[in-house]
Design a protein around this motif. Structure first.
Motif, PDB file in Angstrom:
ATOM      1  N   MET A   1       0.909  -1.181  -0.144  1.00 44.07           N
ATOM      2  CA  MET A   1      -0.205   0.491  -0.465  1.00 44.07           C
ATOM      3  C   MET A   1       0.842   1.156   0.094  1.00 44.07           C
ATOM      4  N   LEU A   2       1.091   2.344  -0.883  1.00 39.70           N
ATOM      5  CA  LEU A   2       1.057   3.453  -1.018  1.00 39.70           C
ATOM      6  C   LEU A   2       0.975   4.090   0.162  1.00 39.70           C
ATOM      7  N   LYS A   3       1.679   5.200   0.930  1.00 37.53           N
ATOM      8  CA  LYS A   3       1.354   6.093   1.417  1.00 37.53           C
ATOM      9  C   LYS A   3       1.147   7.636   0.953  1.00 37.53           C
ATOM     10  N   ASN A   4       0.122   8.155   1.628  1.00 38.19           N
ATOM     11  CA  ASN A   4       1.153  10.054   1.096  1.00 38.19           C
ATOM     12  C   ASN A   4       2.526  10.491   1.413  1.00 38.19           C
ATOM     13  N   GLY A   5       2.814  11.054   0.635  1.00 34.45           N
ATOM     14  CA  GLY A   5       3.794  11.732   0.496  1.00 34.45           C
ATOM     15  C   GLY A   5       4.651  10.478  -0.151  1.00 34.45           C
ATOM     16  N   PHE A   7       6.758   8.503  -3.449  1.00 33.95           N
ATOM     17  CA  PHE A   7       6.824   9.216  -4.812  1.00 33.95           C
ATOM     18  C   PHE A   7       7.271   8.031  -5.834  1.00 33.95           C
ATOM     19  N   VAL A   8       6.411   8.251  -6.880  1.00 33.38           N
ATOM     20  CA  VAL A   8       5.539   6.704  -7.909  1.00 33.38           C
ATOM     21  C   VAL A   8       5.936   7.435  -9.241  1.00 33.38           C
ATOM     22  N   LYS A   9       6.842   6.674 -10.063  1.00 30.79           N
ATOM     23  CA  LYS A   9       6.566   7.699 -11.618  1.00 30.79           C
ATOM     24  C   LYS A   9       5.283   6.346 -11.460  1.00 30.79           C
ATOM     25  N   ILE A  10       4.427   6.806 -12.856  1.00 33.54           N
ATOM     26  CA  ILE A  10       3.996   6.358 -13.828  1.00 33.54           C
ATOM     27  C   ILE A  10       3.608   6.247 -14.785  1.00 33.54           C
ATOM     28  N   GLU A  11       2.836   5.254 -15.499  1.00 32.94           N
ATOM     29  CA  GLU A  11       2.473   5.577 -16.672  1.00 32.94           C
ATOM     30  C   GLU A  11       1.422   5.055 -17.287  1.00 32.94           C
ATOM     31  N   TYR A  12       0.012   6.336 -18.656  1.00 35.68           N
ATOM     32  CA  TYR A  12      -1.208   6.296 -18.319  1.00 35.68           C
ATOM     33  C   TYR A  12      -1.438   6.161 -19.773  1.00 35.68           C
ATOM     34  N   ASP A  13      -2.363   5.552 -19.857  1.00 39.59           N
ATOM     35  CA  ASP A  13      -3.567   6.244 -21.410  1.00 39.59           C
ATOM     36  C   ASP A  13      -5.068   6.880 -20.299  1.00 39.59           C
ATOM     37  N   ALA A  56      -6.707   5.482  -5.955  1.00 36.39           N
ATOM     38  CA  ALA A  56      -7.214   4.411  -6.181  1.00 36.39           C
ATOM     39  C   ALA A  56      -5.755   3.911  -6.420  1.00 36.39           C
ATOM     40  N   ILE A  57      -4.261   4.019  -7.070  1.00 36.96           N
ATOM     41  CA  ILE A  57      -2.898   4.378  -6.976  1.00 36.96           C
ATOM     42  C   ILE A  57      -2.605   4.054  -5.453  1.00 36.96           C
ATOM     43  N   ARG A  58      -3.226   3.982  -4.347  1.00 35.29           N
ATOM     44  CA  ARG A  58      -2.547   3.892  -3.541  1.00 35.29           C
ATOM     45  C   ARG A  58      -2.209   2.052  -3.300  1.00 35.29           C
ATOM     46  N   SER A  59      -3.469   0.901  -4.062  1.00 35.71           N
ATOM     47  CA  SER A  59      -3.285  -0.100  -3.052  1.00 35.71           C
ATOM     48  C   SER A  59      -3.018  -1.110  -4.328  1.00 35.71           C
ATOM     49  N   MET A  60      -1.948  -0.521  -5.638  1.00 41.94           N
ATOM     50  CA  MET A  60      -0.604  -0.505  -7.112  1.00 41.94           C
ATOM     51  C   MET A  60       0.271  -0.471  -5.776  1.00 41.94           C
ATOM     52  N   SER A  61       1.633  -1.630  -6.714  1.00 49.39           N
ATOM     53  CA  SER A  61       2.461  -1.424  -6.065  1.00 49.39           C
ATOM     54  C   SER A  61       3.057  -1.142  -7.495  1.00 49.39           C
ATOM     55  N   GLN A  62       4.551  -2.144  -7.190  1.00 49.41           N
ATOM     56  CA  GLN A  62       5.982  -1.336  -8.290  1.00 49.41           C
ATOM     57  C   GLN A  62       5.338  -2.205  -9.777  1.00 49.41           C
ATOM     58  N   GLY A  63       5.320  -1.998 -10.824  1.00 51.88           N
ATOM     59  CA  GLY A  63       5.441  -2.837 -11.840  1.00 51.88           C
ATOM     60  C   GLY A  63       3.867  -2.792 -12.417  1.00 51.88           C
ATOM     61  N   THR A 146       5.395   2.283 -13.196  1.00 54.72           N
ATOM     62  CA  THR A 146       7.145   2.080 -13.064  1.00 54.72           C
ATOM     63  C   THR A 146       8.118   1.983 -11.933  1.00 54.72           C
ATOM     64  N   GLU A 147       7.828   2.538 -11.102  1.00 56.56           N
ATOM     65  CA  GLU A 147       8.942   3.101 -10.332  1.00 56.56           C
ATOM     66  C   GLU A 147       8.304   3.537  -9.210  1.00 56.56           C
ATOM     67  N   VAL A 148       8.666   2.828  -8.204  1.00 58.19           N
ATOM     68  CA  VAL A 148       8.765   3.772  -7.004  1.00 58.19           C
ATOM     69  C   VAL A 148       9.974   3.957  -5.917  1.00 58.19           C
ATOM     70  N   VAL A 149       9.877   4.902  -6.262  1.00 54.99           N
ATOM     71  CA  VAL A 149      11.139   6.933  -5.564  1.00 54.99           C
ATOM     72  C   VAL A 149      11.339   6.208  -4.313  1.00 54.99           C
ATOM     73  N   THR A 150      12.688   5.989  -3.309  1.00 53.74           N
ATOM     74  CA  THR A 150      12.268   5.799  -2.621  1.00 53.74           C
ATOM     75  C   THR A 150      13.751   6.567  -1.407  1.00 53.74           C
ATOM     76  N   VAL A 151      14.449   6.248  -2.312  1.00 48.82           N
ATOM     77  CA  VAL A 151      15.887   7.123  -1.677  1.00 48.82           C
ATOM     78  C   VAL A 151      15.717   8.517  -1.612  1.00 48.82           C
ATOM     79  N   PRO A 152      16.309   9.224  -0.819  1.00 48.93           N
ATOM     80  CA  PRO A 152      16.041  10.671  -0.784  1.00 48.93           C
ATOM     81  C   PRO A 152      16.854  11.483  -2.485  1.00 48.93           C
TER      82      PRO A 152
END
Length: 219
Positions: A1-5, A7-13, A56-63, A146-152
């Motif tokens: 589960m993604l939380k507030n704050g 960073f994620v990179k997304i692709e979409y149509d 909605a994206i909060r329930s998603m994971s990388q990939g 596509t990516e969950v960015v965790t490193v500051p």
């Protein structure tokens, strides 16, 4: 589960209720709307997406790749007559805009930048519809994280990439340092970096934006 704050990179149509593509991270539409192709940076809970997609994206994971449909309340809102305004021709002069029907305009107000479509021009008066073009519609998004960015440091780099800046970054003792090439838009880019970093990374206590050394010329 993604939380507030986070960073994620997304692709979409994104498609309207008639199946027409109105937004994407690919192709010419991406270049027109986002000035680039490829994944976009999203900070969960920071209102960079429509309400439904941000949740909605909060329930998603990388990939993960999935599809969502949102009603008007979770997309671009209901259409309202309250958002249709009559303005004077002079109101557009300071924006160097010559009003004409069908023209999309943006106006800077105390509440921020708002977008509208000019519906008619008559007798020195301009009728502007500030409803979003997709208000009142259901929309559908095909999304991939596509990516969950965790490193500051990588988060800082992602901020630079999001506004089209190839930059070197560092983070030490709460100070974030960006180095970007000097050009005519240096001050504008600097301001955007400052705003985004303060908003998205409250743990950063000080922000420095420096002029990068020009690349060395080959002999």
């Amino acid at each position: 589960m993604l939380k507030n704050g986070e960073f994620v990179k997304i692709e979409y149509d994104a498609y309207d209720e008639n199946g027409n593509l109105f937004d994407s991270t690919r192709g010419e539409i991406a270049k027109a709307l986002h000035k680039k192709e490829g994944p976009l940076l999203v900070v969960v809970g920071k209102h960079r997406l429509i309400k439904g997609l941000d949740i909605a994206i909060r329930s998603m994971s990388q990939g993960e790749e999935t599809e969502f449909e949102f009603n008007e309340a979770n997309a671009f809102g209901k259409r309202s007559k309250e958002y249709t305004k009559i303005m004077r021709m002079e109101d557009f002069a300071r924006y160097n805009v010559a009003p004409q029907p069908g023209l999309t305009v943006h106006l800077d107000t105390e509440q921020g930048r708002i977008y509208g479509t000019i519906k008619s021009v008559s007798g020195g008066r301009v009728l502007v519809d500030f409803n979003h073009p997709l208000s009142g519609q259901k929309v559908r998004y095909k999304v991939k994280i596509t990516e969950v960015v965790t490193v500051p440091e990588e988060r800082l780099k992602a901020i630079g990439e999001d506004i089209g800046i190839v930059t070197s970054v560092s983070l030490k003792d709460g100070t974030a340092t960006f180095e970007i090439q000097k050009d005519d838009s240096f001050e504008e880019k600097k301001a955007v970096i400052m705003i985004m970093t303060k908003s998205f990374m409250p743990e950063v206590k000080k922000i420095e934006v420096l002029e990068a050394k020009p690349p060395s010329k080959k002999a």
